[in-house]
Design a protein around this motif. Sequence first.
Motif, mmCIF file in Angstrom:
data_model
loop_
_atom_site.group_PDB
_atom_site.id
_atom_site.type_symbol
_atom_site.label_atom_id
_atom_site.label_comp_id
_atom_site.label_asym_id
_atom_site.label_seq_id
_atom_site.Cartn_x
_atom_site.Cartn_y
_atom_site.Cartn_z
ATOM 1 N N ASP A 14 0.806 -1.207 0.000
ATOM 2 C CA ASP A 14 0.000 0.000 0.000
ATOM 3 C C ASP A 14 0.852 1.276 0.000
ATOM 4 O OD1 ASP A 14 0.742 -0.325 2.668
ATOM 5 O OD2 ASP A 14 -1.282 -0.202 3.467
ATOM 6 N N MET A 15 1.820 1.389 0.923
ATOM 7 C CA MET A 15 2.555 2.659 0.992
ATOM 8 C C MET A 15 3.753 2.536 1.919
ATOM 9 S SD MET A 15 0.041 4.759 3.474
ATOM 10 C CE MET A 15 -0.352 4.117 5.095
ATOM 11 N N GLY A 16 4.454 3.644 2.027
ATOM 12 C CA GLY A 16 5.512 3.795 3.012
ATOM 13 C C GLY A 16 6.685 2.867 2.815
ATOM 14 N N SER A 17 7.209 2.392 3.934
ATOM 15 C CA SER A 17 8.412 1.569 3.912
ATOM 16 C C SER A 17 8.194 0.243 3.185
ATOM 17 C CB SER A 17 8.883 1.293 5.340
ATOM 18 O OG SER A 17 7.876 0.615 6.072
ATOM 19 N N LEU A 18 6.961 -0.170 3.023
ATOM 20 C CA LEU A 18 6.693 -1.433 2.326
ATOM 21 C C LEU A 18 7.116 -1.394 0.865
ATOM 22 C CD1 LEU A 18 3.196 -2.342 3.819
ATOM 23 C CD2 LEU A 18 5.421 -3.308 4.424
ATOM 24 N N VAL A 19 7.266 -0.220 0.309
ATOM 25 C CA VAL A 19 7.651 -0.081 -1.092
ATOM 26 C C VAL A 19 9.017 -0.724 -1.361
ATOM 27 C CG1 VAL A 19 8.198 1.616 -2.893
ATOM 28 C CG2 VAL A 19 6.229 1.961 -1.418
ATOM 29 N N THR A 20 9.850 -0.828 -0.340
ATOM 30 C CA THR A 20 11.196 -1.386 -0.519
ATOM 31 C C THR A 20 11.252 -2.899 -0.322
ATOM 32 O OG1 THR A 20 11.778 -1.035 1.805
ATOM 33 C CG2 THR A 20 12.255 0.772 0.248
ATOM 34 N N ILE A 21 10.134 -3.548 -0.056
ATOM 35 C CA ILE A 21 10.152 -4.973 0.294
ATOM 36 C C ILE A 21 10.728 -5.844 -0.818
ATOM 37 C CG2 ILE A 21 7.779 -5.503 -0.438
ATOM 38 C CD1 ILE A 21 9.659 -6.895 2.635
ATOM 39 N N GLY A 22 10.442 -5.548 -2.058
ATOM 40 C CA GLY A 22 10.976 -6.338 -3.168
ATOM 41 C C GLY A 22 12.500 -6.325 -3.189
ATOM 42 N N GLU A 23 13.071 -5.150 -3.001
ATOM 43 C CA GLU A 23 14.531 -5.029 -2.971
ATOM 44 C C GLU A 23 15.130 -5.812 -1.808
ATOM 45 O OE1 GLU A 23 15.333 -0.839 -2.800
ATOM 46 O OE2 GLU A 23 14.096 -0.449 -4.560
ATOM 47 N N ILE A 24 14.479 -5.746 -0.659
ATOM 48 C CA ILE A 24 14.970 -6.460 0.524
ATOM 49 C C ILE A 24 14.929 -7.965 0.291
ATOM 50 C CG2 ILE A 24 14.457 -6.991 2.942
ATOM 51 C CD1 ILE A 24 13.482 -4.014 3.145
ATOM 52 N N VAL A 25 13.800 -8.463 -0.209
ATOM 53 C CA VAL A 25 13.670 -9.902 -0.461
ATOM 54 C C VAL A 25 14.693 -10.352 -1.497
ATOM 55 C CG1 VAL A 25 12.156 -11.691 -1.408
ATOM 56 C CG2 VAL A 25 11.272 -10.074 0.285
ATOM 57 N N HIS A 26 14.853 -9.585 -2.558
ATOM 58 C CA HIS A 26 15.815 -9.956 -3.597
ATOM 59 C C HIS A 26 17.239 -10.016 -3.034
ATOM 60 C CE1 HIS A 26 17.694 -10.398 -7.479
ATOM 61 N NE2 HIS A 26 18.444 -9.339 -7.226
ATOM 62 N N SER A 27 17.615 -9.014 -2.261
ATOM 63 C CA SER A 27 18.985 -8.990 -1.730
ATOM 64 C C SER A 27 19.232 -10.110 -0.721
ATOM 65 C CB SER A 27 19.301 -7.629 -1.107
ATOM 66 O OG SER A 27 18.573 -7.444 0.088
ATOM 67 N N ARG A 28 18.197 -10.536 0.003
ATOM 68 C CA ARG A 28 18.375 -11.575 1.028
ATOM 69 C C ARG A 28 18.185 -12.986 0.500
ATOM 70 N NH1 ARG A 28 16.394 -9.449 6.039
ATOM 71 N NH2 ARG A 28 17.048 -11.360 7.074
ATOM 72 N N THR A 29 17.470 -13.135 -0.644
ATOM 73 C CA THR A 29 17.157 -14.484 -1.139
ATOM 74 C C THR A 29 17.650 -14.740 -2.555
ATOM 75 O OG1 THR A 29 15.016 -13.865 -2.085
ATOM 76 C CG2 THR A 29 15.037 -14.542 0.247
ATOM 77 N N GLY A 30 17.889 -13.693 -3.318
ATOM 78 C CA GLY A 30 18.252 -13.857 -4.721
ATOM 79 C C GLY A 30 17.049 -14.068 -5.629
ATOM 80 N N ILE A 31 15.856 -14.100 -5.064
ATOM 81 C CA ILE A 31 14.637 -14.285 -5.858
ATOM 82 C C ILE A 31 14.338 -12.992 -6.609
ATOM 83 C CG2 ILE A 31 12.143 -14.732 -5.772
ATOM 84 C CD1 ILE A 31 12.683 -16.313 -3.157
ATOM 85 N N GLN A 32 14.016 -13.123 -7.889
ATOM 86 C CA GLN A 32 13.635 -11.970 -8.704
ATOM 87 C C GLN A 32 12.330 -11.399 -8.161
ATOM 88 O OE1 GLN A 32 15.550 -10.715 -11.062
ATOM 89 N NE2 GLN A 32 14.151 -9.061 -11.492
ATOM 90 N N THR A 33 12.244 -10.084 -7.996
ATOM 91 C CA THR A 33 11.033 -9.462 -7.459
ATOM 92 C C THR A 33 10.675 -8.201 -8.234
ATOM 93 O OG1 THR A 33 12.204 -8.059 -5.880
ATOM 94 C CG2 THR A 33 11.551 -10.257 -5.107
ATOM 95 N N ARG A 34 9.421 -7.850 -8.128
ATOM 96 C CA ARG A 34 8.903 -6.560 -8.588
ATOM 97 C C ARG A 34 7.909 -6.105 -7.536
ATOM 98 N NH1 ARG A 34 11.369 -3.707 -12.627
ATOM 99 N NH2 ARG A 34 11.977 -5.101 -14.289
ATOM 100 N N THR A 35 7.808 -4.805 -7.331
ATOM 101 C CA THR A 35 6.884 -4.270 -6.328
ATOM 102 C C THR A 35 6.014 -3.197 -6.958
ATOM 103 O OG1 THR A 35 8.529 -4.663 -4.598
ATOM 104 C CG2 THR A 35 6.707 -3.173 -4.060
ATOM 105 N N ILE A 36 4.732 -3.295 -6.690
ATOM 106 C CA ILE A 36 3.765 -2.302 -7.154
ATOM 107 C C ILE A 36 3.138 -1.678 -5.914
ATOM 108 C CG2 ILE A 36 1.589 -1.925 -8.375
ATOM 109 C CD1 ILE A 36 2.384 -4.282 -10.222
ATOM 110 N N ASP A 37 3.213 -0.347 -5.814
ATOM 111 C CA ASP A 37 2.621 0.322 -4.661
ATOM 112 C C ASP A 37 1.219 0.818 -4.983
ATOM 113 O OD1 ASP A 37 3.355 2.391 -6.340
ATOM 114 O OD2 ASP A 37 4.239 3.614 -4.760
#
Length: 161
Positions: free
Chosen positions: A104-127
């Motif tokens: 929805d908003m705020g700090s959650l917008v960075t979740i894709g980057e965090i998951v990718h950096s910690r797991t290597g899984i390809q991510t995309r995030t839509i706010d």
Amino acid sequence: AGKLAQKLAQSKSIEVPEGETGFIAIYIHELLKLPDKKNRIAIITISHGKVASEMINVVKKMLNVDFPIAIDMPLDVNPIKIFEQVVEVAKSLNADEGILFFVDMGSLVTIGEIVHSRTGIQTRTIDRVDLISVIEAVRKADASEESLDNIYYDIITLQRC
């Protein structure tokens, strides 16, 4: 396959060679296999309050699917705890094709980057998540073999219209 070959031979007055019956068996086997969805694109919706759960409940009922995941973020919980939870969920998924996050908003917008950096899984995030976008993404992920990027860009384009 044998019965089908016999019926075909009788109805068309032809002889079906034994080797051809093997090919018929292969085709039947392939047609009867359930699609392997273990490597599909995962969809995770995260929002403040209980919006994500309600939205995903609607999507699951409307599309008769079971794979989108909702993670609710209580307003009194530190975002870091939610990030850790999301990383653990991401690790548990068989999302070889990637994860599409709706937030929805705020700090959650960075979740894709965090998951990718910690797991290597390809991510995309839509706010600015909305129900129509999640429905469309789930439909595309479930019914097609589109890539994570294609679904992401289709949803971004849909939101602009």
